[in-house]
Design an enzyme around this catalytic site. Structure first.
Site, PDB file in Angstrom:
ATOM      1  N   ARG B 245      24.192 -44.164  -5.565  1.00  0.00           N
ATOM      2  CA  ARG B 245      24.229 -43.770  -6.968  1.00  0.00           C
ATOM      3  C   ARG B 245      23.942 -45.048  -7.743  1.00  0.00           C
ATOM      4  O   ARG B 245      24.633 -46.056  -7.603  1.00  0.00           O
ATOM      5  CB  ARG B 245      25.618 -43.199  -7.313  1.00  0.00           C
ATOM      6  CG  ARG B 245      25.773 -42.721  -8.761  1.00  0.00           C
ATOM      7  CD  ARG B 245      26.424 -43.773  -9.616  1.00  0.00           C
ATOM      8  NE  ARG B 245      26.761 -43.304 -10.947  1.00  0.00           N
ATOM      9  CZ  ARG B 245      27.124 -44.115 -11.932  1.00  0.00           C
ATOM     10  NH1 ARG B 245      27.228 -45.415 -11.722  1.00  0.00           N
ATOM     11  NH2 ARG B 245      27.413 -43.639 -13.128  1.00  0.00           N
ATOM     12  N   ASP B 247      23.733 -47.188 -10.997  1.00  0.00           N
ATOM     13  CA  ASP B 247      24.375 -47.230 -12.300  1.00  0.00           C
ATOM     14  C   ASP B 247      23.355 -47.465 -13.426  1.00  0.00           C
ATOM     15  O   ASP B 247      22.501 -48.353 -13.310  1.00  0.00           O
ATOM     16  CB  ASP B 247      25.412 -48.364 -12.296  1.00  0.00           C
ATOM     17  CG  ASP B 247      26.252 -48.389 -13.557  1.00  0.00           C
ATOM     18  OD1 ASP B 247      26.945 -47.388 -13.812  1.00  0.00           O
ATOM     19  OD2 ASP B 247      26.213 -49.402 -14.287  1.00  0.00           O
ATOM     20  N   HIS B 250      18.835 -46.731 -17.228  1.00  0.00           N
ATOM     21  CA  HIS B 250      18.165 -46.905 -18.522  1.00  0.00           C
ATOM     22  C   HIS B 250      18.236 -48.350 -19.001  1.00  0.00           C
ATOM     23  O   HIS B 250      17.522 -48.732 -19.920  1.00  0.00           O
ATOM     24  CB  HIS B 250      18.771 -45.968 -19.567  1.00  0.00           C
ATOM     25  CG  HIS B 250      20.264 -45.965 -19.554  1.00  0.00           C
ATOM     26  ND1 HIS B 250      20.986 -45.072 -18.793  1.00  0.00           N
ATOM     27  CD2 HIS B 250      21.174 -46.738 -20.171  1.00  0.00           C
ATOM     28  CE1 HIS B 250      22.285 -45.299 -18.957  1.00  0.00           C
ATOM     29  NE2 HIS B 250      22.418 -46.308 -19.783  1.00  0.00           N
ATOM     30  N   GLU B 284      22.017 -42.742 -12.512  1.00  0.00           N
ATOM     31  CA  GLU B 284      22.643 -42.434 -13.801  1.00  0.00           C
ATOM     32  C   GLU B 284      21.642 -42.859 -14.859  1.00  0.00           C
ATOM     33  O   GLU B 284      21.202 -44.010 -14.875  1.00  0.00           O
ATOM     34  CB  GLU B 284      23.946 -43.208 -13.990  1.00  0.00           C
ATOM     35  CG  GLU B 284      24.603 -42.880 -15.332  1.00  0.00           C
ATOM     36  CD  GLU B 284      25.629 -43.905 -15.778  1.00  0.00           C
ATOM     37  OE1 GLU B 284      26.455 -43.571 -16.628  1.00  0.00           O
ATOM     38  OE2 GLU B 284      25.610 -45.054 -15.294  1.00  0.00           O
ATOM     39  N   ASP B 309      24.133 -35.685 -18.072  1.00  0.00           N
ATOM     40  CA  ASP B 309      25.129 -35.849 -19.131  1.00  0.00           C
ATOM     41  C   ASP B 309      25.076 -34.735 -20.161  1.00  0.00           C
ATOM     42  O   ASP B 309      26.111 -34.357 -20.720  1.00  0.00           O
ATOM     43  CB  ASP B 309      24.926 -37.195 -19.837  1.00  0.00           C
ATOM     44  CG  ASP B 309      25.679 -38.311 -19.121  1.00  0.00           C
ATOM     45  OD1 ASP B 309      26.366 -38.026 -18.125  1.00  0.00           O
ATOM     46  OD2 ASP B 309      25.572 -39.471 -19.559  1.00  0.00           O
ATOM     47  N   PHE B 311      24.644 -31.588 -19.816  1.00  0.00           N
ATOM     48  CA  PHE B 311      25.479 -30.468 -19.372  1.00  0.00           C
ATOM     49  C   PHE B 311      26.950 -30.794 -19.612  1.00  0.00           C
ATOM     50  O   PHE B 311      27.702 -29.974 -20.142  1.00  0.00           O
ATOM     51  CB  PHE B 311      25.231 -30.173 -17.890  1.00  0.00           C
ATOM     52  CG  PHE B 311      26.168 -29.145 -17.308  1.00  0.00           C
ATOM     53  CD1 PHE B 311      25.972 -27.790 -17.535  1.00  0.00           C
ATOM     54  CD2 PHE B 311      27.273 -29.531 -16.557  1.00  0.00           C
ATOM     55  CE1 PHE B 311      26.857 -26.835 -17.018  1.00  0.00           C
ATOM     56  CE2 PHE B 311      28.157 -28.597 -16.027  1.00  0.00           C
ATOM     57  CZ  PHE B 311      27.945 -27.241 -16.257  1.00  0.00           C
ATOM     58  N   HIS B 313      28.320 -32.935 -21.762  1.00  0.00           N
ATOM     59  CA  HIS B 313      28.659 -32.998 -23.178  1.00  0.00           C
ATOM     60  C   HIS B 313      28.694 -31.590 -23.792  1.00  0.00           C
ATOM     61  O   HIS B 313      29.570 -31.268 -24.599  1.00  0.00           O
ATOM     62  CB  HIS B 313      27.658 -33.865 -23.937  1.00  0.00           C
ATOM     63  CG  HIS B 313      27.635 -35.297 -23.480  1.00  0.00           C
ATOM     64  ND1 HIS B 313      28.607 -35.842 -22.679  1.00  0.00           N
ATOM     65  CD2 HIS B 313      26.742 -36.304 -23.707  1.00  0.00           C
ATOM     66  CE1 HIS B 313      28.331 -37.119 -22.436  1.00  0.00           C
ATOM     67  NE2 HIS B 313      27.199 -37.415 -23.048  1.00  0.00           N
ATOM     68  N   GLN B 380      33.734 -40.241 -17.962  1.00  0.00           N
ATOM     69  CA  GLN B 380      34.120 -39.212 -18.924  1.00  0.00           C
ATOM     70  C   GLN B 380      35.632 -39.113 -19.058  1.00  0.00           C
ATOM     71  O   GLN B 380      36.141 -38.648 -20.079  1.00  0.00           O
ATOM     72  CB  GLN B 380      33.495 -37.866 -18.551  1.00  0.00           C
ATOM     73  CG  GLN B 380      31.966 -37.888 -18.546  1.00  0.00           C
ATOM     74  CD  GLN B 380      31.343 -38.357 -19.849  1.00  0.00           C
ATOM     75  OE1 GLN B 380      31.985 -38.337 -20.896  1.00  0.00           O
ATOM     76  NE2 GLN B 380      30.112 -38.819 -19.792  1.00  0.00           N
ATOM     77  N   ILE B 381      36.359 -39.557 -18.025  1.00  0.00           N
ATOM     78  CA  ILE B 381      37.815 -39.649 -18.162  1.00  0.00           C
ATOM     79  C   ILE B 381      38.179 -41.037 -18.681  1.00  0.00           C
ATOM     80  O   ILE B 381      38.814 -41.199 -19.716  1.00  0.00           O
ATOM     81  CB  ILE B 381      38.522 -39.433 -16.803  1.00  0.00           C
ATOM     82  CG1 ILE B 381      38.063 -38.112 -16.178  1.00  0.00           C
ATOM     83  CG2 ILE B 381      40.032 -39.450 -16.981  1.00  0.00           C
ATOM     84  CD1 ILE B 381      38.589 -37.908 -14.769  1.00  0.00           C
TER      85      ILE B 381
END
Lengths: 585, 585
Positions: B245, B247, B250, B284, B309, B311, B313, B380-381
């Site tokens: 994965r 990070d 972008h 990501e 993201d 989905f 949000h 997100q947490i």
């Protein structure tokens, strides 16, 4: 009645000052737009925008006319008043083009668009199909190359202003010539750029040689992209320009899912379809990335063509006997030149000593008609210390060899003004920055730049001096002089042969094959039934003549054919036609 | 005998200090490489590099083992000594995956890879196919999320070091679980990063949230790219990791003709073919650019999947009744959620108020199996002020609705550790920067960040406090408790249904259709023969039952079917199977 629309997201209040009277503007929506309707304004009205507490108005970032230069008021221009007479003109395809780059300020003694019209017959006689104008957008001062433009929607007043450009394009079209316009979307000039007062045209998160990058991906970028796309569309729609040359697209910083160039390509295609015209986009790129000229449908960026610097560097370093520094150090052998001709990119994923990294990607899946080839352009001459031309640097014999390789190449050939007659005038770097500090910095910077390569400062022409500009103007009296006439005939003949020979206009499938001998310094470029034989050695040499071949063009009267051999004096080139590939041309 | 090889183009002289003795290194070629052969060095030898006049050795940028942390000496590690027993394991395809993200430090009380092994049976019982480890590369201090890694080739010693990671992967494979590893190639952590002493790993011309960007396109970038590609290949080859994965891709600044991600994809594909293993790359990305997950052959970047993201949000803002600020302000309606489910990207070329620009591009030509969906992940947490979980924020009923939509979505579903039983422990932001100034800056920065959203500073857990880390550890005693057991069964059942139902594993052709009523607050997600009906209103409501349908799963015992109607209490969801598409599953 005139409606003023302005994007000024930074402003808290905006007014338009028109005909000396101030009219407040109303904010429309929440994305930074303002508007006002002014009763007694119209074509010819001078105006500017008052932002917040600024005491004097700034010119319109989208001004169509800056009669008093970059700092002056904008003038409303009736974009649709010109009486065009070019309805019957259709631009030829780029694949069959012979491009001619020119700079309005130095192309003629007067340095105007109208005086340039008088020289169009010369270009037609030479066989040119596309005239490419160096930037004409308004920049600071009287003279300059044009890459420091700041009022990008208006035509530089010393060139004649907006109507003069229309007269030029109309005249070119009347003579069957297409017109390409050089546009600069990667930065604004350092003097007279007021766009930063209005909105986020630039961002700080990426640096370019000119400072912060143009904002193509940050907040407000949708409007900045609109600004540049609208500019492109304006030239093609309202000025009948047949295509654009996009300066240094490698300086664009854009990670957007839809790259700015792709958006520009799409909008250009849409306009071409709407207007039933052929419109082309030609990029200058230092990326050696075939994606640039790959169709949008395959996640390409959809440019029609790009300049091919590798070909230039490979050819120049072979012709020039002195070892060159800088980016030339990556080239210098006939193997480089052969690879450039056969595969377009020499640096196609291999290590570059000059860049100290791996560079490029193979372009072998892309038609070679998507690349523009030249031995001269404004940069390749003007970025030399004294702006000397190829004929000054390597002599007339080798300049003829260069012309033959360019004009018989698998690429779209391009000449620079005066190249066709080996003009004696240089093309030096000149600029007229009205800001004294900027002018001094440019003059000093130029000297320092070349001091690093061993040039005495006093030998470097002062870019900000008017003489440097005047010295760079073409002397058209040369055209009739015998030595120049011979060079002109050489170019005219090469162009005639190219345009009349199908296999020379063949970009895909590729037919360029090169053989060479580095020690003996001969090179042969084979393009179907046409072979270009060059002798770059210091003495004459004989090469076996391809069977059933005939001499089409010879750069010297001393080139001889006898006993199935062709004998070439030093620095000469012969164009041969063979019949082995019957019907190939 | 051990051969030391080092890229240190900045250095004028280099020595390796091994077992306390200094050995000079020899420059090899002209591109910055150095080497030395040292007789009595081998596995277990501690070493470091002495650059120029630096008095103490720096750790190896490619160190495989940092037993004393980021500032300590490197230790030679025998990469090939481990006795693997996973030869029979084959990773399942991503399209059928259920991913489970976990953080080694907080997944168990002990916070080690070995203790995590003991919990793998729980994951198998849940139906997980892929475990995704948050970064394990060595970072400063004892505890942290792992995104501040600096010794990217070594495994964080408090987690157990390199051999422990191999034991973990081997154990997972023995149980049929694939392992994805989170890697960070967009920056180095702020403490203990010595790479800048050795070479141009970072450049200043582009700024990122962490400072200068990683050098993917400047001088020396070929070696920096080699560094990261070799890192990726090492994990997959030597640690048997099944995929990475990546990070925040972008933040990569790369205008090269071959983008870094494309190079990484190509090298990963080559290794997968060589090893006959399935290897995946999951990015990501904040770009909403389908090119990322488009095959390289079509000028795509060749990632196998990316996080979705939009989905998250869209789903989160529908579930959370409070109006949210920041990037959530771009979402909030059932229409947003419906578009996310049907078309993947909500921002697909439309204007984003939060970004103040046009964002994204349609992904409708890309299989939805190329997107990973979740209602929870570490960000997100953990990026919420107090690290509270979805069940804390919206309640258990809505958390069940979220789980149903995630696990029946057309995307690859992902859970975050403890989500399956609605763990009471938060997942807060914690870091253990050994540099006191950096630690203070991080603590203060965190408070200021949330003060802007109205949070009193004293309510924000101190990231640098050990209690914050400890508080975030899962409490496994909860698993057996009734309320938690019900949530666990809900997740287990949803996963069982997904894995047993062909139409739920259908990414292309797409079959997700959403209908909804914003006022009545119901939403139905139709996926072939499976329908997911959600009631998000404050009171119960009855919806027409699709003909010939049966109830497969109900989030509440109060869900009733009668008279061709289904009645759903507030915050409940039902999974129905219809027979109208016979043979569809």
């Amino acid at each position: 009645m005139h409606r003023f629309d302005l994007w000024a997201p930074f402003a808290k209040s905006v007014a338009v000052k028109a005909n000396g009277t101030t009219f407040p503007m109303t904010r429309v929506g929440e994305r930074g737009w303002w508007h006002a309707e002014v009763a007694h304004a119209g074509a010819g009205t001078d105006y500017g925008y008052l932002l917040d507490d600024a005491p004097t108005p700034y010119p319109d970032p989208r001004s169509h006319w800056q009669p008093e230069g970059v700092h002056g008021l904008s003038r409303i221009y009736d974009q649709h008043a010109y009486a065009w007479t070019d309805a019957k003109f259709h631009a030829p395809p780029l694949a069959s083009a012979i491009v001619y780059e020119l700079h309005i300020g130095t192309f003629t003694t007067q340095g105007t668009l109208d005086s340039a019209i008088e020289k169009l017959d010369h270009l037609v006689g030479l066989g040119i199909t596309h005239v490419e104008l160096m930037p004409v957008a308004t920049f600071s001062g009287e003279f300059g190359w044009g890459y420091d433009g700041v009022a990008l929607f208006s035509v530089h007043e010393p060139y004649g202003g907006p109507d003069a450009l229309k007269r030029f394009v109309n005249a070119a079209h009347d003579k069957g010539l297409a017109v390409i316009l050089d546009v600069v979307y990667n930065h604004f000039g350092p003097v007279g750029n007021y766009t930063g007062k209005f909105g986020p045209y630039l961002i700080d998160s990426h640096k370019t040689p000119w400072g912060g990058a143009v904002n193509l991906e940050g907040a407000g970028s949708h409007e900045v992209r609109r600004f540049f796309c609208d500019n492109a569309l304006m030239w093609m729609r309202d000025y009948h320009i047949d295509g654009l040359r996009l300066d240094a697209v490698h300086a664009f910083m854009d990670r957007s899912a839809s790259h700015f160039l792709e958006q520009l390509a799409m909008e250009t295609e849409t306009m071409a379809a709407t207007l039933s015209r052929r419109l082309v986009l030609i990029a200058e790129s230092d990326l050696n990335d075939p994606r640039l000229v790959t169709p949008r449908e395959a996640f390409g960026l959809g440019m029609n063509a790009q300049w091919s610097d590798d070909f230039h560097h490979a050819l120049f370093t072979v012709l020039n006997r002195e070892k060159e520094a800088g980016y030339y150090s990556d080239f210098g052998t006939l193997a480089h030149l052969a690879k450039a001709i056969e595969q377009t990119f020499v640096y196609d994923g291999i290590y570059s000593n000059y860049r100290r990294r791996v560079h490029g990607r193979p372009a072998t899946n892309v038609s070679q008609h998507r690349f523009v080839a030249f031995i001269q352009n404004h940069d390749q001459i003007g970025n030399r210390a004294t702006g000397d031309r190829i004929s000054h640097v390597v002599g007339l014999g080798r300049a003829k060899v260069a012309a033959a390789l360019v004009l018989a190449s698998p690429f779209v050939p391009m000449l620079f003004q005066g190249e066709e007659w080996a003009a004696t005038s240089p093309f030096q770097y000149f600029a007229n920055h009205e800001d004294p500090e900027m002018a001094r910095a440019v003059s000093e910077g130029r000297k320092l730049e070349f001091e690093a390569f061993g040039w005495p400062p006093e030998s470097i022409p002062d870019p900000e001096a008017r003489e440097t500009f005047v010295r760079s103007k073409l002397n058209w009296n040369e055209v009739g002089q015998s030595e120049h006439a011979e060079m002109l005939a050489w170019h005219r003949n090469l162009i005639r042969v190219r345009r009349a020979t199908a296999c020379l206009n063949n970009g895909e499938p590729r037919n360029a094959r090169v053989s060479y001998n580095q020690q003996a310094m001969w090179l042969s470029m084979d393009r179907g039934s046409i072979a270009v034989l060059c002798n770059l050695a210091e003495s004459e040499q004989s090469l076996p003549l391809p069977s059933s071949s005939e001499l089409v063009l010879a750069s010297s009267n001393d080139i001889r054919i006898e006993d199935a051999k062709i004998t070439l004096p030093p620095d000469t080139v012969a164009i041969l036609r063979t019949n082995r590939a019957a019907g190939d041309d």
